[in-house]
Design a protein around this motif. Structure first.
Motif, PDB file in Angstrom:
ATOM      1  N   ASN A 258       0.841  -1.197   0.000  1.00 58.40           N
ATOM      2  CA  ASN A 258       0.000   0.000   0.000  1.00 58.40           C
ATOM      3  C   ASN A 258       0.879   1.251   0.000  1.00 58.40           C
ATOM      4  O   ASN A 258       1.889   1.307   0.706  1.00 58.40           O
ATOM      5  CB  ASN A 258      -0.909   0.030   1.221  1.00 58.40           C
ATOM      6  N   THR A 259       0.479   2.253  -0.789  1.00 57.17           N
ATOM      7  CA  THR A 259       1.229   3.498  -0.963  1.00 57.17           C
ATOM      8  C   THR A 259       2.735   3.214  -1.069  1.00 57.17           C
ATOM      9  O   THR A 259       3.516   3.619  -0.205  1.00 57.17           O
ATOM     10  CB  THR A 259       0.967   4.485   0.200  1.00 57.17           C
ATOM     11  N   PRO A 260       3.165   2.492  -2.124  1.00 53.91           N
ATOM     12  CA  PRO A 260       4.577   2.114  -2.271  1.00 53.91           C
ATOM     13  C   PRO A 260       5.481   3.333  -2.393  1.00 53.91           C
ATOM     14  O   PRO A 260       5.089   4.375  -2.924  1.00 53.91           O
ATOM     15  CB  PRO A 260       4.580   1.282  -3.555  1.00 53.91           C
ATOM     16  N   GLY A 261       6.715   3.199  -1.904  1.00 55.82           N
ATOM     17  CA  GLY A 261       7.678   4.302  -1.917  1.00 55.82           C
ATOM     18  C   GLY A 261       8.217   4.589  -3.300  1.00 55.82           C
ATOM     19  O   GLY A 261       8.128   3.769  -4.223  1.00 55.82           O
ATOM     20  N   LYS A 262       8.813   5.763  -3.419  1.00 53.44           N
ATOM     21  CA  LYS A 262       9.263   6.237  -4.738  1.00 53.44           C
ATOM     22  C   LYS A 262      10.469   5.470  -5.276  1.00 53.44           C
ATOM     23  O   LYS A 262      10.775   5.547  -6.468  1.00 53.44           O
ATOM     24  CB  LYS A 262       9.582   7.726  -4.662  1.00 53.44           C
ATOM     25  N   GLY A 336      -8.255  16.553  11.769  1.00 54.52           N
ATOM     26  CA  GLY A 336      -7.104  17.441  11.682  1.00 54.52           C
ATOM     27  C   GLY A 336      -6.061  16.993  10.682  1.00 54.52           C
ATOM     28  O   GLY A 336      -5.184  17.772  10.297  1.00 54.52           O
ATOM     29  N   LYS A 337      -6.143  15.738  10.218  1.00 56.82           N
ATOM     30  CA  LYS A 337      -5.187  15.245   9.232  1.00 56.82           C
ATOM     31  C   LYS A 337      -5.707  15.505   7.818  1.00 56.82           C
ATOM     32  O   LYS A 337      -6.904  15.630   7.598  1.00 56.82           O
ATOM     33  CB  LYS A 337      -4.944  13.749   9.440  1.00 56.82           C
ATOM     34  N   THR A 338      -4.800  15.574   6.874  1.00 60.98           N
ATOM     35  CA  THR A 338      -5.180  15.763   5.480  1.00 60.98           C
ATOM     36  C   THR A 338      -5.287  14.409   4.792  1.00 60.98           C
ATOM     37  O   THR A 338      -4.886  13.372   5.349  1.00 60.98           O
ATOM     38  CB  THR A 338      -4.150  16.615   4.730  1.00 60.98           C
ATOM     39  N   LEU A 339      -5.803  14.419   3.575  1.00 57.37           N
ATOM     40  CA  LEU A 339      -5.927  13.174   2.821  1.00 57.37           C
ATOM     41  C   LEU A 339      -4.558  12.517   2.627  1.00 57.37           C
ATOM     42  O   LEU A 339      -4.405  11.300   2.752  1.00 57.37           O
ATOM     43  CB  LEU A 339      -6.581  13.465   1.463  1.00 57.37           C
ATOM     44  N   GLY A 340      -3.549  13.349   2.323  1.00 56.65           N
ATOM     45  CA  GLY A 340      -2.202  12.801   2.138  1.00 56.65           C
ATOM     46  C   GLY A 340      -1.657  12.181   3.410  1.00 56.65           C
ATOM     47  O   GLY A 340      -1.040  11.119   3.385  1.00 56.65           O
ATOM     48  N   ASN A 341      -1.878  12.836   4.565  1.00 51.65           N
ATOM     49  CA  ASN A 341      -1.438  12.285   5.850  1.00 51.65           C
ATOM     50  C   ASN A 341      -2.054  10.919   6.090  1.00 51.65           C
ATOM     51  O   ASN A 341      -1.361   9.968   6.496  1.00 51.65           O
ATOM     52  CB  ASN A 341      -1.842  13.208   7.004  1.00 51.65           C
ATOM     53  N   LEU A 342      -3.359  10.820   5.855  1.00 48.72           N
ATOM     54  CA  LEU A 342      -4.067   9.573   6.138  1.00 48.72           C
ATOM     55  C   LEU A 342      -3.620   8.458   5.203  1.00 48.72           C
ATOM     56  O   LEU A 342      -3.526   7.303   5.619  1.00 48.72           O
ATOM     57  CB  LEU A 342      -5.575   9.780   6.010  1.00 48.72           C
ATOM     58  N   ARG A 343      -3.335   8.790   3.963  1.00 46.37           N
ATOM     59  CA  ARG A 343      -2.902   7.745   3.022  1.00 46.37           C
ATOM     60  C   ARG A 343      -1.589   7.122   3.455  1.00 46.37           C
ATOM     61  O   ARG A 343      -1.319   5.953   3.204  1.00 46.37           O
ATOM     62  CB  ARG A 343      -2.772   8.340   1.611  1.00 46.37           C
ATOM     63  N   ASN A 344      -0.777   7.916   4.126  1.00 46.55           N
ATOM     64  CA  ASN A 344       0.527   7.410   4.567  1.00 46.55           C
ATOM     65  C   ASN A 344       0.472   6.706   5.916  1.00 46.55           C
ATOM     66  O   ASN A 344       1.386   5.970   6.263  1.00 46.55           O
ATOM     67  CB  ASN A 344       1.534   8.567   4.648  1.00 46.55           C
ATOM     68  N   THR A 345      -0.598   6.933   6.696  1.00 47.77           N
ATOM     69  CA  THR A 345      -0.625   6.403   8.061  1.00 47.77           C
ATOM     70  C   THR A 345      -1.780   5.449   8.330  1.00 47.77           C
ATOM     71  O   THR A 345      -1.833   4.852   9.397  1.00 47.77           O
ATOM     72  CB  THR A 345      -0.722   7.554   9.078  1.00 47.77           C
ATOM     73  N   MET A 347      -4.261   2.215   8.423  1.00 47.05           N
ATOM     74  CA  MET A 347      -3.895   0.840   8.760  1.00 47.05           C
ATOM     75  C   MET A 347      -3.582  -0.009   7.529  1.00 47.05           C
ATOM     76  O   MET A 347      -3.988   0.289   6.412  1.00 47.05           O
ATOM     77  CB  MET A 347      -5.027   0.182   9.550  1.00 47.05           C
ATOM     78  N   GLN A 348      -2.853  -1.076   7.775  1.00 47.05           N
ATOM     79  CA  GLN A 348      -2.422  -1.971   6.708  1.00 47.05           C
ATOM     80  C   GLN A 348      -3.628  -2.605   6.011  1.00 47.05           C
ATOM     81  O   GLN A 348      -4.644  -2.889   6.618  1.00 47.05           O
ATOM     82  CB  GLN A 348      -1.514  -3.066   7.279  1.00 47.05           C
ATOM     83  N   ASN A 349      -3.487  -2.812   4.705  1.00 48.33           N
ATOM     84  CA  ASN A 349      -4.520  -3.431   3.868  1.00 48.33           C
ATOM     85  C   ASN A 349      -5.795  -2.596   3.772  1.00 48.33           C
ATOM     86  O   ASN A 349      -6.857  -3.117   3.474  1.00 48.33           O
ATOM     87  CB  ASN A 349      -4.881  -4.842   4.369  1.00 48.33           C
ATOM     88  N   VAL A 350      -5.692  -1.312   4.056  1.00 43.35           N
ATOM     89  CA  VAL A 350      -6.804  -0.385   3.857  1.00 43.35           C
ATOM     90  C   VAL A 350      -6.300   0.773   3.007  1.00 43.35           C
ATOM     91  O   VAL A 350      -5.318   1.423   3.355  1.00 43.35           O
ATOM     92  CB  VAL A 350      -7.342   0.155   5.196  1.00 43.35           C
ATOM     93  N   ILE A 351      -6.957   0.998   1.881  1.00 43.24           N
ATOM     94  CA  ILE A 351      -6.546   2.055   0.966  1.00 43.24           C
ATOM     95  C   ILE A 351      -7.558   3.183   1.019  1.00 43.24           C
ATOM     96  O   ILE A 351      -8.756   2.968   0.798  1.00 43.24           O
ATOM     97  CB  ILE A 351      -6.440   1.525  -0.478  1.00 43.24           C
ATOM     98  N   LEU A 352      -7.087   4.379   1.316  1.00 47.38           N
ATOM     99  CA  LEU A 352      -7.959   5.544   1.348  1.00 47.38           C
ATOM    100  C   LEU A 352      -8.108   6.082  -0.068  1.00 47.38           C
ATOM    101  O   LEU A 352      -7.133   6.484  -0.708  1.00 47.38           O
ATOM    102  CB  LEU A 352      -7.376   6.617   2.268  1.00 47.38           C
ATOM    103  N   VAL A 353      -9.341   6.093  -0.558  1.00 48.47           N
ATOM    104  CA  VAL A 353      -9.611   6.485  -1.939  1.00 48.47           C
ATOM    105  C   VAL A 353      -9.975   7.960  -2.034  1.00 48.47           C
ATOM    106  O   VAL A 353      -9.413   8.712  -2.822  1.00 48.47           O
ATOM    107  CB  VAL A 353     -10.740   5.621  -2.540  1.00 48.47           C
ATOM    108  N   ALA A 354     -10.950   8.403  -1.228  1.00 48.59           N
ATOM    109  CA  ALA A 354     -11.424   9.782  -1.345  1.00 48.59           C
ATOM    110  C   ALA A 354     -12.089  10.217  -0.054  1.00 48.59           C
ATOM    111  O   ALA A 354     -12.459   9.406   0.784  1.00 48.59           O
ATOM    112  CB  ALA A 354     -12.401   9.911  -2.517  1.00 48.59           C
ATOM    113  N   VAL A 355     -12.246  11.533   0.085  1.00 45.03           N
ATOM    114  CA  VAL A 355     -12.929  12.132   1.231  1.00 45.03           C
ATOM    115  C   VAL A 355     -14.056  13.006   0.716  1.00 45.03           C
ATOM    116  O   VAL A 355     -13.865  13.795  -0.209  1.00 45.03           O
ATOM    117  CB  VAL A 355     -11.970  12.994   2.078  1.00 45.03           C
ATOM    118  N   LYS A 356     -15.240  12.851   1.288  1.00 45.85           N
ATOM    119  CA  LYS A 356     -16.334  13.773   1.006  1.00 45.85           C
ATOM    120  C   LYS A 356     -16.413  14.748   2.164  1.00 45.85           C
ATOM    121  O   LYS A 356     -16.781  14.381   3.277  1.00 45.85           O
ATOM    122  CB  LYS A 356     -17.661  13.019   0.838  1.00 45.85           C
ATOM    123  N   LYS A 357     -16.048  15.994   1.890  1.00 48.83           N
ATOM    124  CA  LYS A 357     -16.070  17.017   2.924  1.00 48.83           C
ATOM    125  C   LYS A 357     -17.507  17.376   3.247  1.00 48.83           C
ATOM    126  O   LYS A 357     -18.339  17.538   2.358  1.00 48.83           O
ATOM    127  CB  LYS A 357     -15.319  18.260   2.453  1.00 48.83           C
TER     128      LYS A 357
END
Length: 609
Positions: A258-262, A336-345, A347-357
């Motif tokens: 998930n979210t593989p490194g560069k 308080g976290k952003t979408l990018g923060n959450l994608r990096n943190t 839990m394992q095997n869970v992919i954050l796709v989108a946020v509806k504000k």
């Protein structure tokens, strides 16, 4: 008007603007208020921090902890366990029953906690029995607010009004002093809301794939042997640092990253889960020689892997992944976290796709956020779309202050002893406070002590689940009321009101105070409104040499009755987006209800003079 009063009004105006436009979170606004008041000399240093030791603030915190205990020990769910039986009832019978039950529980347990439980119940009824959630969520939220207005411990607003008015010299309110009025308002509201059900929207019950346009954004691509991507690091490709394209997951030899490194090097037969629209996908496919046929890839991948058995085949089965929508509740760690923060943190095997504000008073439309570059912070009421496996549902459900918005029955292993004991403690707290034997603060703290001693409450869980924003909001707003009194701003406003109301009938005086408070509560929080308006109500009553109680109760009820906007009360904010409501539903249905209650309250409270 003195310069102190002028500064006080500037601080008030700034506070209202910050609340309306949500420039900062409410707890940050509270700290800014404390600092501003202290630096400007409008309050003494000890007065600036007095909100943290105020009896109302501590009582609210204690009641929040009790509500957490009731939820964790299964008391709230137990008390509502029979609600599912009404699934076969007509809507016009089901709705009043749910409203009465919600209101009855909210009179003694945190309104927000009770409404959240009923959101789960309505969501379950909607999923299993096709009951329209939009027809029920708004009435339930309104009923919870009305029920909380029936007793002194029903809502933090009541405690704040009582604390501020008693500090100014008014007689303290009793536990059931205004229950009769609250019950009258509740009955009128339930009748009205039942009649207006026909004008609430029907739930669209759209699939998540349709609601989030998943097919247009989430795509699995297969890197063929002759692709230009083979042998390149991720940072050297279009996958890196492109706001229009996000790499969510890389699957290689049945191993998921998930979210593989560069620095990961891409290989032939890698599967990539991308987030981009069809236009970008077409351009990428043409330039990079990628395969996007998922069925073809699945077959090739299985053949390429020697010795793949059935269980391993299931591991790469695309259908094993499901989309789940999560509702962010107050106190969630994601806030308080952003979408990018959450994608990096996340839990394992869970992919954050989108946020509806969630919708706000300023932005009346939901905003769908997909890009990690977006700096908008997650707030209570937002919804997250994640992709995961069915096996992860229980783990997701266990995350504190996160609610799964899909059919998912959490297995409960809470013992009956815990439920019975916790309920006895709650009833004891109500009995001690209601009889006047102990104050609400002391009785609630005593109840917490009993739960802690008997191992029925875990403080580690309390620290995570308490809505600290409310605590800090109260602690920051209380000095604002003190500053109004210190500077004489409350007396100045009351003199202007007295001049305007001179010679007017009593019902005009009460009605004006009630309406002003209710309108202010529609744009800022009910607690903030109560703290601002209570000193003014006290000063007006004092100036007219009238009984304080009708004036204090006017503020108490009016601060809670701002049904015409979705931001006046926390529960309205939560159900705003998940109920498919628009602002006009609150403006018209909630607005007419507010007017009905304003007229009723004006005559009932005037009769007390």
């Amino acid at each position: 008007m003195t310069w102190e009063i002028t500064i006080m009004f500037l601080v008030l105006a700034g506070t209202v603007v910050l609340f309306i436009f949500e420039i900062f979170p409410v707890d940050k606004i509270a700290f800014l208020i404390i600092i501003t008041l202290a630096l400007s000399g409008l309050v003494e240093p000890d007065e600036a921090i007095s909100g943290f030791s105020n009896t109302a603030t501590i009582a609210v915190l204690a009641l929040m902890i009790l509500a957490i205990a009731m939820e964790e020990n299964g008391v709230i769910e137990w008390l509502t366990s029979g609600v599912d039986r009404i699934k076969s009832f007509p809507l016009y019978i089901m709705a009043p029953i749910l409203m009465f039950v919600t209101a009855g529980m909210s009179a003694f347990i945190s309104t927000t906690a009770v409404v959240i439980v009923f959101v789960k119940i309505v969501n379950r009824l909607s999923e299993k029995y096709k009951v329209s959630s939009s027809k029920l969520l708004m009435p339930i939220s309104f009923a919870g607010i009305l029920g909380g207005s029936c007793t002194l411990m029903g809502t933090s607003t009541n405690l704040i009004v009582n604390a501020v008015s008693s500090n100014l010299g008014a007689e303290k309110l009793g536990f059931f002093d205004f229950t009769l009025f609250g019950t009258i308002f509740l009955v009128i509201s339930i009748i009205y809301l039942t009649v207006t059900l026909r004008w609430l929207p029907w739930s669209k019950n759209k699939e998540l794939v349709e609601d989030y346009n998943i097919h247009d954004y989430i795509t699995r691509i297969f890197i063929s042997a002759d692709s230009k991507l083979v042998g390149k690091n991720i940072e050297e490709t279009f996958l890196y640092n492109n706001p229009e394209i996000s790499l969510l997951r890389l699957t290689r030899n049945n191993r998921i990253h998930n979210t593989p490194g560069k620095y990961i090097t891409l290989r032939a037969n890698d599967e990539i889960l991308l987030m981009c629209d069809l236009k970008n996908l077409a351009r990428i496919n043409e330039s990079e020689d990628l395969g996007i046929n998922e069925e073809k890839y699945l077959t090739q991948a299985i053949k390429a892997k020697k010795g793949v058995n059935e269980s391993e085949e299931k591991n790469i089965d695309i259908d094993s992944q499901i989309f789940v929508e999560l509702l962010i509740l107050p106190g969630a760690s994601f806030i308080g976290k952003t979408l990018g923060n959450l994608r990096n943190t996340i839990m394992q095997n869970v992919i954050l796709v989108a946020v509806k504000k969630r919708k706000t008073l300023v932005n009346l439309k939901e905003r769908l956020v997909r890009s990690s570059k977006d700096s908008l912070a997650i707030k209570a009421g937002d919804r997250l779309l994640v992709e995961t496996t069915r096996n992860n549902l229980n783990t997701l459900a266990s995350i504190e202050n996160i609610e799964l918005l899909q059919e998912h029955d959490k297995v409960s292993h809470i013992s009956r002893r815990k439920k019975y004991f916790s309920l006895i403690v709650l009833l004891s707290v109500i009995g001690l406070a209601g009889s006047g034997t102990l104050s609400i603060m002391i009785s609630a703290l005593t109840g917490i002590g009993l739960l802690l001693i008997t191992q029925n409450l875990d403080l580690a869980s309390v620290y995570k689940k308490v809505d600290w924003q409310i605590f800090f909001l109260l602690a920051g707003m209380i000095p604002l009321g003190i500053a109004m009194h210190n500077t004489g701003a409350d007396m100045w406003i009351s003199k202007e009101l007295l001049y305007f109301l001179e010679g007017k009938p009593n019902y005009v005086i009460i009605g004006t105070l009630f309406l002003t408070t209710m309108l202010l509560s529609g744009v800022i929080s009910n607690n903030a409104t109560a703290i601002i308006m209570t000193p003014i109500a006290f000063a007006v009553a004092q100036g007219m040499q009238m009984d304080f109680k009708p004036f204090i109760l006017s503020v108490l009820f009016a601060a809670n009755f701002s049904f015409f906007t979705p931001v006046g009360y926390q529960t309205n904010t939560l159900i705003y987006s998940i109920g498919n409501y628009s602002f006009r539903h609150f403006l018209f249905i909630g607005g007419i209800l507010s007017l009905l209650l304003w007229i009723t309250a004006t005559f009932l409270l005037t009769a007390m003079l």
